[in-house]
Design an enzyme around this catalytic site. Structure first.
Site, PDB file in Angstrom:
ATOM      1  N   HIS A   1     -47.015   3.269  59.541  1.00  0.00           N
ATOM      2  CA  HIS A   1     -45.741   4.004  59.501  1.00  0.00           C
ATOM      3  C   HIS A   1     -45.722   5.080  58.413  1.00  0.00           C
ATOM      4  O   HIS A   1     -44.924   6.010  58.474  1.00  0.00           O
ATOM      5  CB  HIS A   1     -44.536   3.058  59.414  1.00  0.00           C
ATOM      6  CG  HIS A   1     -44.282   2.489  58.064  1.00  0.00           C
ATOM      7  ND1 HIS A   1     -44.970   1.407  57.576  1.00  0.00           N
ATOM      8  CD2 HIS A   1     -43.414   2.842  57.084  1.00  0.00           C
ATOM      9  CE1 HIS A   1     -44.534   1.122  56.370  1.00  0.00           C
ATOM     10  NE2 HIS A   1     -43.584   1.985  56.038  1.00  0.00           N
TER      11      HIS A   1
ATOM     12  N   LYS B   1     -43.975   9.365  58.055  1.00  0.00           N
ATOM     13  CA  LYS B   1     -43.003   9.809  57.046  1.00  0.00           C
ATOM     14  C   LYS B   1     -43.039  11.337  56.985  1.00  0.00           C
ATOM     15  O   LYS B   1     -44.110  11.941  56.999  1.00  0.00           O
ATOM     16  CB  LYS B   1     -43.338   9.219  55.671  1.00  0.00           C
ATOM     17  CG  LYS B   1     -43.048   7.728  55.589  1.00  0.00           C
ATOM     18  CD  LYS B   1     -43.231   7.210  54.183  1.00  0.00           C
ATOM     19  CE  LYS B   1     -43.150   5.695  54.137  1.00  0.00           C
ATOM     20  NZ  LYS B   1     -41.801   5.151  54.049  1.00  0.00           N
TER      21      LYS B   1
ATOM     22  N   GLU C   1     -43.226  -0.001  44.503  1.00  0.00           N
ATOM     23  CA  GLU C   1     -42.019  -0.613  45.076  1.00  0.00           C
ATOM     24  C   GLU C   1     -41.336  -1.427  43.992  1.00  0.00           C
ATOM     25  O   GLU C   1     -42.023  -2.067  43.183  1.00  0.00           O
ATOM     26  CB  GLU C   1     -42.393  -1.561  46.216  1.00  0.00           C
ATOM     27  CG  GLU C   1     -43.082  -0.896  47.369  1.00  0.00           C
ATOM     28  CD  GLU C   1     -43.417  -1.911  48.447  1.00  0.00           C
ATOM     29  OE1 GLU C   1     -42.532  -2.210  49.270  1.00  0.00           O
ATOM     30  OE2 GLU C   1     -44.542  -2.417  48.455  1.00  0.00           O
TER      31      GLU C   1
ATOM     32  N   HIS D   1     -51.949   2.205  54.451  1.00  0.00           N
ATOM     33  CA  HIS D   1     -51.154   3.375  54.081  1.00  0.00           C
ATOM     34  C   HIS D   1     -51.852   4.283  53.078  1.00  0.00           C
ATOM     35  O   HIS D   1     -51.873   5.504  53.223  1.00  0.00           O
ATOM     36  CB  HIS D   1     -49.813   2.941  53.484  1.00  0.00           C
ATOM     37  CG  HIS D   1     -49.069   1.950  54.333  1.00  0.00           C
ATOM     38  ND1 HIS D   1     -49.035   2.033  55.694  1.00  0.00           N
ATOM     39  CD2 HIS D   1     -48.326   0.865  54.011  1.00  0.00           C
ATOM     40  CE1 HIS D   1     -48.305   1.039  56.183  1.00  0.00           C
ATOM     41  NE2 HIS D   1     -47.861   0.310  55.176  1.00  0.00           N
TER      42      HIS D   1
END
Ligand code: BG6
Length: 509
Positions: A202, A206, A240, A264
């Site tokens: 994913h 972005k 994060e 990623h």
């Protein structure tokens, strides 16, 4: 210091305007968390923007005891909670009724006959043309049986079929090492052609990651500088603030290296470093990215020792709130050795990047959520304004903020206004002024259009695994536990020392 904020001055330039073919989207695991949090809100937003084909039913296939009405209520709740834009009654009245539910077990052959019959009725009612997108929002252990049973039930069209298309979307994790990833890819390949397979990462959907290619190849000013002649080093941070949350059963087996680096981070790195592809078509772009992955130097045992740092968070404070250690989280083993932080130094052995280190770091329970690419340019010679050895000028830098506060900044040196010649570093900033689409919107739209550019090709997935495999092995065999870092800090001291040994420091975010 910010000195400028952008305004759009050029009209949008559409590279292409794809057609929206009719199709049915079938979500395997339609009642699960991924559908609830990501897929249904993304489909709703696509419909809000008129980007969902006119003839596009959505069919959820799952084990839970639901029907069309009760599933629609769940879907509405998902949109209310997780859509980036509020639910609009009129838009929902158009979107909601396209959603259908079929109850079934992923491993029961007979349930696929039920699904096929229901799909035939739905295809007929919606004139969706017999085109099917199968979204596997399911645990990896079900992939094989779902693919095989769809095949046995006669629900997979040949890839070159002129009349109907079948596409399958597969979520990460694709395996937990090279051997298992190869086995999963082999199994999917028994029933689907590579041209029908859309492997989701994913991060590639972005907005700011997609913009990387535009930035590099639609501007004349960057590309000449994008080499070892001008670049000193590159830092890629994906931080994060959240902990493992409710995902410990998965994360305990994965850890940050598999969860973030193999997928990623290496994907984003391959776009930062790729050679200009010969076209914007999927094959050319994916070939260029693969070249990067294959040019990253393999880690020797000694490199792993010195330049692959892992860490695990201990208790600490994040945004002023006390949070527990990883080992105290629900469903985490009290003696877990799973890493929640990774920092690495990578070399890309090609002409463009020879001698330029790429530093990557990612972790949970960092002080904040911040993902950023920083390109550090070489220092100016020690002459003229940079001749004072005690006050050296900061090098120019380009920072690309992936999230949050999406945008980019060019850091340059400028004179402080006044009679004296005093210099300061200033940032020319670009911030997106509109909300950017969620990655899943972009990626689902691309699946509908059949554009594989932003999806992981089999060879790239396997190249990434072959890069991290030796590190996984070395850490598994090491008798030492991962070094601890306090939640709310930027990782273990070893990560800072790795940089310091190269005479550099991590950028403060
Ligand atoms: C997922 C990982 O792929 O990406 C998670 O499995 C991680 O562990 C997430 O939290 C981060 O995604 P984002 O879009 O929130 O940066």
């Amino acid at each position: 210091m910010a000195v400028a904020t952008h305004e759009t001055v050029a009209v949008n330039h559409f590279v292409s305007k794809p057609v929206n073919p009719p199709c049915a989207i079938v979500i395997f695991g339609g009642a699960g968390a991924l559908s609830h949090r990501k897929l249904l809100p993304a489909l709703y937003n696509l419909s809000l923007d008129g980007d969902l084909p006119e003839h596009c039913p959505i069919v959820a296939f799952s084990m839970e005891d639901l029907d069309d009405e009760s599933y629609r209520a769940l879907a509405r709740d998902a949109v209310e909670k997780f859509s980036r834009r509020p639910l609009e009654a009129a838009a929902w009245a158009k979107f909601g009724p396209r959603i259908h539910y079929v109850r079934g077990r992923f491993t029961e052959r007979g349930d696929y006959d039920g699904l096929r019959e229901r799909l035939e009725e739905i295809d007929h009612a919606y004139a969706s043309g017999g085109n099917h997108i199968y979204y596997f929002a399911i645990p990896p252990s079900f992939i094989e049986s779902c693919a095989a049973m769809l095949h046995e039930a006669g629900m997979i069209r040949p890839p070159d079929g002129e009349e109907h298309f079948t596409r399958v979307v597969v979520e990460k994790p694709i395996g937990y090492d090279l051997a298992s990833a190869t086995a999963i890819n082999d199994r999917i390949a028994l029933n689907f052609d590579e041209s029908q397979i859309f492997r989701i990462d994913h991060y590639l959907g972005k907005e700011t990651v997609e913009n990387l290619m535009v930035l590099r190849f639609a501007n004349a000013i960057f590309e000449p500088l994008w080499t070892s002649r001008s670049v000193d080093h590159v830092q890629l941070t994906v931080a994060e603030d959240e902990g493992v949350g409710t995902r410990a059963p998965y994360y305990e087996q994965a850890g940050a290296l598999r969860d973030m680096v193999q997928s990623h981070i290496l994907s984003v790195l391959s776009i930062i470093a790729m050679e200009p592809p010969r076209s914007t078509r999927a094959r050319a772009v994916r070939d260029s990215k693969l070249d990067v992955l294959r040019s990253i130097r393999r880690f020797s045992d000694e490199d792993i020792e010195k330049f692959a740092v892992r860490g695990q968070y201990s208790a600490g404070l994040v945004a002023g709130a006390a949070v527990p250690a990883y080992r105290q989280e629900a469903a985490v083993a009290p003696d877990s050795r799973t890493e929640t932080f990774v920092a690495m130094r990578c070399w890309i052995d090609n002409w463009r990047w020879a001698g330029v280190p790429f530093y990557i770091r990612t972790g949970k329970r960092m002080p904040k959520r911040a993902s950023e690419i920083a390109i550090y340019f070489k220092a100016v010679p020690r002459i003229l304004y940079n001749s004072n050895p005690r006050a050296q000028l900061a090098p120019n830098m380009l920072t690309i903020r992936i999230q949050p506060d999406e945008g980019l900044s060019v850091h340059i040196i400028s004179k402080v206004p006044g009679a004296q010649v005093r210099l300061q570093q200033v940032a020319v900033d670009f911030h997106y002024t509109t909300t950017t689409p969620e990655a899943y919107e972009t990626l689902l739209r691309d699946v509908i259009h059949g554009d594989q550019t932003l999806f992981m090709r089999r060879d790239a997935v396997e190249a990434s695994w072959s890069l991290v495999d030796p590190i996984i092995g070395a850490w598994a065999e090491s008798p030492a536990d991962p070094p601890l870092y306090a939640a709310g800090s930027w990782g273990p001291i070893e990560a800072a020392l790795m940089m310091a040994a190269d005479g550099r420091a991590w950028r403060a975010l």
